[in-house]
Design a protein around this motif. Structure first.
Motif, PDB file in Angstrom:
ATOM      1  N   THR A  77      -3.250 -11.184   5.170  1.00 14.92           N
ATOM      2  CA  THR A  77      -2.181 -10.884   6.124  1.00 14.92           C
ATOM      3  C   THR A  77      -1.598  -9.516   5.826  1.00 14.92           C
ATOM      4  O   THR A  77      -1.272  -9.211   4.675  1.00 14.92           O
ATOM      5  N   ILE A  78      -1.455  -8.693   6.862  1.00 13.05           N
ATOM      6  CA  ILE A  78      -0.963  -7.324   6.723  1.00 13.05           C
ATOM      7  C   ILE A  78       0.318  -7.176   7.528  1.00 13.05           C
ATOM      8  O   ILE A  78       0.318  -7.326   8.751  1.00 13.05           O
ATOM      9  N   GLN A 133       0.849  -1.185   0.000  1.00 14.79           N
ATOM     10  CA  GLN A 133       0.000   0.000   0.000  1.00 14.79           C
ATOM     11  C   GLN A 133       0.886   1.237   0.000  1.00 14.79           C
ATOM     12  O   GLN A 133       1.519   1.570   0.986  1.00 14.79           O
ATOM     13  N   ASN A 177      -6.208   2.399   5.833  1.00 15.90           N
ATOM     14  CA  ASN A 177      -5.049   2.547   6.711  1.00 15.90           C
ATOM     15  C   ASN A 177      -4.595   3.990   6.595  1.00 15.90           C
ATOM     16  O   ASN A 177      -4.252   4.456   5.515  1.00 15.90           O
ATOM     17  N   PHE A 220      -6.068  -0.923  10.952  1.00 17.46           N
ATOM     18  CA  PHE A 220      -6.458  -1.356   9.615  1.00 17.46           C
ATOM     19  C   PHE A 220      -7.920  -1.802   9.622  1.00 17.46           C
ATOM     20  O   PHE A 220      -8.358  -2.508  10.535  1.00 17.46           O
ATOM     21  N   THR A 266      -7.123   1.491  -0.127  1.00 23.69           N
ATOM     22  CA  THR A 266      -6.431   0.879  -1.260  1.00 23.69           C
ATOM     23  C   THR A 266      -7.398   0.747  -2.425  1.00 23.69           C
ATOM     24  O   THR A 266      -8.611   0.934  -2.284  1.00 23.69           O
ATOM     25  N   ALA A 317       2.250  -0.628   4.403  1.00 25.79           N
ATOM     26  CA  ALA A 317       2.034  -2.033   4.722  1.00 25.79           C
ATOM     27  C   ALA A 317       2.033  -2.890   3.470  1.00 25.79           C
ATOM     28  O   ALA A 317       1.706  -2.425   2.380  1.00 25.79           O
ATOM     29  N   ARG A 318       2.413  -4.152   3.651  1.00 25.56           N
ATOM     30  CA  ARG A 318       2.384  -5.138   2.576  1.00 25.56           C
ATOM     31  C   ARG A 318       1.212  -6.082   2.814  1.00 25.56           C
ATOM     32  O   ARG A 318       1.051  -6.626   3.927  1.00 25.56           O
ATOM     33  N   LEU A 319       0.387  -6.316   1.803  1.00 30.75           N
ATOM     34  CA  LEU A 319      -0.774  -7.186   1.902  1.00 30.75           C
ATOM     35  C   LEU A 319      -0.535  -8.466   1.121  1.00 30.75           C
ATOM     36  O   LEU A 319      -0.112  -8.421  -0.040  1.00 30.75           O
ATOM     37  N   LEU A 367      -8.776  -2.016   1.714  1.00 33.49           N
ATOM     38  CA  LEU A 367      -8.251  -1.822   3.066  1.00 33.49           C
ATOM     39  C   LEU A 367      -8.084  -0.335   3.350  1.00 33.49           C
ATOM     40  O   LEU A 367      -7.579   0.417   2.514  1.00 33.49           O
TER      41      LEU A 367
END
Length: 472
Positions: A411-412, A395, A462, A425, A401, A467-469, A460
């Motif tokens: 998973t974040i 993101q 935030n 989140f 997003t 962050a990586r999703l 999502l």
């Protein structure tokens, strides 16, 4: 406002223990060209190659001295990096002696002091250097262990950013084959130049390459080419810093033919798409091939000296659509307040105040809206549809997003807390905006898992963190 860049490149060393580097000369040439291009970086570029420490220090001090708050200053190092006895970082110059670093090398402390003394609120430091085991066998620095690069440039100074080619424990590769005697840019600087020259770093296709967009592009490209090298960043800026213009064409949504803004641009003029707020109604159609409408009033970001809000205007949007807001004026402490009111119901969109951006918002309601903004430096972009992202992804823009398909739990992993102790989140239904799941990640905590239930298309929210999703 002025834009100044200093490129420091050292590949030749008097001390026989230092290995000659292949990349710095090519780095300096390629980067100076793209930064100095008036159609891309538009920087006033100075290059210092293979000079002793005292010459480089003078040039660095000149860069930061007598600067103004709205100046943009960029400093790039391509050289060996050394660790002193107390663990501090030094940049090697032609006359550097490993046992006399204090007087023959440029210390990170000196660079930090120059950065802090500058009045500029937009300072960027790029470090393309080798650390740890990157030195030849003839060089031995007595302090054990690797130097943490970012620790040598601690936070606390608003308006500065440090981006490094690699982390403390990694080697910054010069090329695919270290034994190659052909001069070429390093992997890191090659990615910088490539992203700026092609415009591919302009990921939101708004015609501008922001510092965060550039870092994300470089991170991905470096990791693709050298998986064991991880660029790092520490950015402390209010609002977004735009490093360069993009050469990629901007998707356009044109107003009705009767609108005055439909008149052809003058020959040779680089036309961007803007809101016709004073002219009447613009239409944003869901699913249109040209899907971006930028609400502002000139062909370039408005200058900081311009006072007063932009005039109110109307636009029509078919649900779903997205709103992107960014503060284009560095040091604008008030941030951006954009008001969007649905004309039929009189209900405003629930947008935060004091947005420093960029922030993106998903909107599930269509119709005619009236908008206004508190500052002409706030760029407000409308985009049709909910967007389309594919897991896994990072993101890069705060807020909502783009919509993505969730085959199951998500998973974040927080990559950057940006100075916050926690990150919240919220997972929402892309069709209705309804909340599906919520969670908080504390600093140092484990990745978060959110469950979309039976909903397939989600997005999502935030507000603070990068962050990586991924799909669980």
């Amino acid at each position: 406002m002025s834009r100044k860049a200093l490129i420091v490149a050292n590949d030749s060393y008097e001390h026989e223990g230092f290995r000659r580097l292949l990349a710095p000369a090519a780095d300096a040439s390629a980067l100076a060209h793209v930064l100095g291009d008036p159609n891309i970086g538009d920087f006033d570029v100075r290059v210092v190659s293979n000079e002793p420490a005292y010459v480089i220090q003078e040039r660095i001090e000149d860069l930061f001295a007598d600067s103004r708050p709205d100046d943009v200053l960029l400093l790039h190092f391509s050289c060996h990096g050394l660790k002193g006895e107390s663990g501090e970082l030094f940049f090697a110059t032609t006359n550097t002696r490993p046992n006399r670093l204090g007087s023959t090398a440029v210390s990170a402390d000196f660079v930090q002091r120059c950065m802090r003394s500058s009045r500029s609120r937009s300072v960027v430091l790029l470090l393309d250097c080798c650390y740890g085991g990157a030195f030849s066998r003839g060089v031995r620095v007595r302090a054990a262990g690797d130097v943490d690069v970012l620790d040598n440039f601690p936070g606390g100074s608003r308006g500065r950013a440090v981006i490094t080619a690699s982390s403390a424990m990694e080697y910054a590769f010069e090329g695919d084959q270290l034994a190659d005697d052909q001069s070429r840019p390093s992997v890191f600087t090659s990615a910088l130049v490539e992203g700026l020259a092609t415009g591919e770093a302009d990921r939101d296709q708004d015609g501008w390459v922001s510092l965060n967009e550039l870092y994300d592009y470089v991170f991905d490209r470096v990791r693709e080419r050298t998986p064991h090298q991880t660029p790092s960043r520490d950015i402390e800026m209010q609002g977004e810093l735009y490093v360069a213009r993009s050469r990629r064409p901007i998707p356009e949504v044109r107003p009705p033919a009767a609108d005055p803004a439909e008149q052809p641009a003058a020959p040779g003029h680089r036309r961007r798409l803007y809101a016709w707020a004073a002219a009447g109604v613009a239409v944003l159609a869901a699913g249109a091939v040209a899907s971006t409408l930028l609400l502002t009033g000139s062909d370039d970001p408005p200058p900081a000296t311009r006072d007063g809000p932009l005039p109110a205007g109307n636009f029509e949007a078919a649900a779903p659509w997205r709103l992107l807001i960014r503060d284009n004026i560095q040091g604008n402490d008030a941030g951006c307040t954009v008001t969007m009111v649905h004309n039929d119901s009189g209900q405003p969109l629930p947008l935060p105040t004091a947005i420093y951006g960029p922030m993106s918002f998903q909107v599930q309601r269509g119709g005619t809206f009236n908008w206004s903004v508190n500052d002409p430096g706030c760029l407000t972009t409308l985009q049709s549809g909910p967007g389309s992202a594919t897991l896994p992804f990072v993101q890069t823009t705060l807020g909502d997003t783009d919509a993505f398909t969730a085959p199951g739990p998500i998973t974040i992993e927080v990559i950057d807390f940006h100075g916050n102790n926690t990150c919240d989140f919220t997972l929402r239904d892309a069709t209705t905006g309804q909340q599906l799941d919520f969670g908080t990640v504390p600093k140092g905590g484990a990745p978060l898992t959110l469950n979309p239930g039976d909903t397939e298309k989600v997005y999502l929210w935030n507000q603070y963190c990068t962050a990586r999703l991924t799909s669980t």
